[in-house]
Motif scaffolding. Structure first.
Motif, short mmCIF file in Angstrom:
data_model
loop_
_atom_site.label_atom_id
_atom_site.label_comp_id
_atom_site.label_asym_id
_atom_site.label_seq_id
_atom_site.Cartn_x
_atom_site.Cartn_y
_atom_site.Cartn_z
N SER A 3 -6.37 -17.23 4.35
CA SER A 3 -5.53 -16.07 4.62
C SER A 3 -5.23 -15.99 6.11
O SER A 3 -5.96 -16.55 6.93
CB SER A 3 -6.19 -14.78 4.14
OG SER A 3 -7.35 -14.53 4.88
N ALA A 4 -4.14 -15.31 6.40
CA ALA A 4 -3.73 -15.11 7.79
C ALA A 4 -3.15 -13.71 7.93
O ALA A 4 -2.46 -13.22 7.04
CB ALA A 4 -2.67 -16.14 8.19
N ALA A 5 -3.46 -13.09 9.06
CA ALA A 5 -2.89 -11.78 9.36
C ALA A 5 -1.49 -11.97 9.92
O ALA A 5 -1.23 -12.90 10.68
CB ALA A 5 -3.76 -11.04 10.38
N ILE A 6 -0.60 -11.09 9.52
CA ILE A 6 0.78 -11.09 10.04
C ILE A 6 1.00 -9.72 10.65
O ILE A 6 0.91 -8.70 9.95
CB ILE A 6 1.81 -11.35 8.91
CG1 ILE A 6 1.52 -12.69 8.23
CG2 ILE A 6 3.22 -11.30 9.46
CD1 ILE A 6 2.38 -12.93 6.99
N ASN A 7 1.26 -9.69 11.94
CA ASN A 7 1.43 -8.42 12.65
C ASN A 7 2.91 -8.13 12.88
O ASN A 7 3.43 -8.29 13.97
CB ASN A 7 0.66 -8.44 13.97
CG ASN A 7 -0.83 -8.55 13.73
OD1 ASN A 7 -1.36 -7.91 12.84
ND2 ASN A 7 -1.48 -9.39 14.51
N GLY A 8 3.58 -7.73 11.83
CA GLY A 8 5.01 -7.43 11.87
C GLY A 8 5.65 -7.85 10.57
O GLY A 8 5.08 -8.64 9.81
N ALA A 17 0.82 -1.22 0.00
CA ALA A 17 0.00 0.00 0.00
C ALA A 17 0.86 1.26 0.00
O ALA A 17 0.42 2.31 -0.49
CB ALA A 17 -0.95 0.00 1.19
N GLN A 18 2.07 1.18 0.52
CA GLN A 18 2.96 2.33 0.54
C GLN A 18 3.41 2.72 -0.87
O GLN A 18 3.89 3.82 -1.08
CB GLN A 18 4.17 2.05 1.44
CG GLN A 18 3.77 1.79 2.88
CD GLN A 18 4.94 1.27 3.72
OE1 GLN A 18 6.06 1.12 3.24
NE2 GLN A 18 4.66 0.99 4.98
N ASP A 76 4.36 -1.88 7.72
CA ASP A 76 5.30 -2.85 8.29
C ASP A 76 4.72 -3.57 9.50
O ASP A 76 5.23 -4.60 9.92
CB ASP A 76 6.61 -2.17 8.69
CG ASP A 76 7.52 -1.96 7.50
OD1 ASP A 76 7.38 -2.70 6.50
OD2 ASP A 76 8.38 -1.07 7.56
N ALA A 77 3.63 -3.04 10.05
CA ALA A 77 3.01 -3.66 11.21
C ALA A 77 1.80 -4.52 10.86
O ALA A 77 1.34 -5.31 11.67
CB ALA A 77 2.59 -2.59 12.22
#
Length: 171
Positions: free
Chosen positions: A141-146, A37-38, A119-120
């Protein structure tokens, strides 16, 4: 007669060791894509080299998990590199990977995609399609927090264990 008994004693254990109903699914695991997205609004997105490297790490981990399981055999896609490059990104082509996978001798085509909000906050998605029908057989799908190797690997391992290979788990 003795010779026949000896031969049978030697070979019978081999036949008993392999179940007659055991089947291995041939899987074509394609390179994963990324959306950062950046980089939205950029004419030529400049992806973080570490993120691109992590995509490869995640794909290789999924292949290793599949091979280790024994239920899957990962087919070699190297001879189809030009076709793969021309067809990608696979998250935008609605199954264009299926003919490539079928030509490579695979039963399923596996693609993946990372959506990087920051990035988070990232999301890892894996999709499998049947090469005979082109139909989706698995989507997860899976969320990745980092944004570290360990967290990306944790995401793909989680999906493997809890979504992709869930049929193999004892009940």
């Amino acid at each position: 007669m003795r010779m026949l008994k000896r031969i049978l004693c030697l070979f019978v254990p081999f036949f008993m060791a392999v179940p007659a109903h055991a089947t291995t699914t041939k899987a074509a695991v394609f390179p994963f894509g990324i959306h950062d997205a950046q980089q939205d609004g950029e004419i030529v997105p400049q992806y973080n080299p570490e993120d691109l490297r992590r995509l490869t790490v995640v794909v290789e981990e999924l292949k290793a998990l599949m091979a280790k399981d024994g239920k899957y055999a990962v087919v070699d896609l190297a001879p189809h590199a030009k076709e793969i490059e021309a067809a990608s990104p696979f998250d935008q082509c609605n199954g264009c990977e299926v003919p490539i996978a079928k030509e490579a001798g695979a039963d399923i085509a596996v693609t993946g995609y990372v959506d990087k909000v920051s990035d988070a906050l990232l999301s890892l998605r894996i999709v499998a399609r049947d090469t005979k029908t082109g139909e989706l057989t698995k989507t997860m799908s899976a969320a990745i927090n980092g944004n570290t190797d360990e967290l990306w690997l944790h995401g793909v391992r989680y999906l493997w264990r809890n979504r992709f290979n869930v049929e193999a788990q004892p009940k």
